[in-house]
Design a protein around this motif. Structure first.
Motif, mmCIF file in Angstrom:
data_model
loop_
_atom_site.group_PDB
_atom_site.id
_atom_site.type_symbol
_atom_site.label_atom_id
_atom_site.label_comp_id
_atom_site.label_asym_id
_atom_site.label_seq_id
_atom_site.Cartn_x
_atom_site.Cartn_y
_atom_site.Cartn_z
ATOM 1 N N GLU A 1 9.762 0.156 3.985
ATOM 2 C CA GLU A 1 8.741 -0.779 4.462
ATOM 3 C C GLU A 1 7.371 -0.114 4.448
ATOM 4 N N GLN A 2 7.294 1.159 4.869
ATOM 5 C CA GLN A 2 6.020 1.872 4.863
ATOM 6 C C GLN A 2 5.520 2.082 3.435
ATOM 7 N N THR B 1 -1.505 -1.874 0.180
ATOM 8 C CA THR B 1 -2.857 -1.399 0.516
ATOM 9 C C THR B 1 -3.520 -0.806 -0.722
ATOM 10 N N ARG C 1 4.124 -1.209 2.317
ATOM 11 C CA ARG C 1 2.800 -1.446 2.912
ATOM 12 C C ARG C 1 1.739 -0.575 2.236
#
Length: 137
Positions: free
Chosen positions: A65-66, A73, A69
């Motif tokens: 998930e990180q 970004t 993200r």
């Protein structure tokens, strides 16, 4: 055991169902009805091993998930630039379709009129040149 909800899978519901063997076929039919597949836990499972595996999978999920993200970004400026470019192209095409195409017929008609007028003037000049030659000789 309580159902556990994950941030990215909020629409999923997890439950532990304990049933006697004679009810197995009916439950499997119910699972098929809801298009799900049960995860069967073997009778000789080790709870500590399961907990450590769950913790490992949760950690992996959090890392993924990180990473996702971070990726979003990283590419967000490009994505917004593509969206803006798409909006500009859409506006140009819309303006062209709304004004240039309908006006194009009018401009074309005016050009045809000008060409006809120029051709008529050329014909008139030729006639006048012939008359001038006849009178001049």
């Amino acid at each position: 055991m309580e159902p556990r909800h994950y941030p990215l899978a909020q629409d999923r519901f997890y439950a532990l169902v304990i049933y006697p063997e004679w009810a197995r076929q009916g439950l499997l039919s119910a699972y098929k009805l809801f298009n799900t597949n049960p995860l069967e836990v073997p009778s000789n499972f080790d709870l500590n091993t399961m907990k450590s595996r769950l913790a490992e999978l949760e950690g992996r999920l959090e890392r993924l998930e990180q990473e996702f993200r971070d990726f979003l970004t990283k590419v967000s400026d490009r994505a917004y630039a593509i969206i803006n470019l798409s909006d500009m192209i859409t506006n140009i095409v819309r303006q062209y379709m709304d004004s240039a195409i309908p006006e194009g017929k009018d401009v074309g008609d005016r050009l045809v009129q000008l060409i006809n007028s120029v051709n008529e003037t050329r014909n008139r000049i030729r006639e006048l040149e012939i008359i001038h030659e006849v009178l001049g000789t």
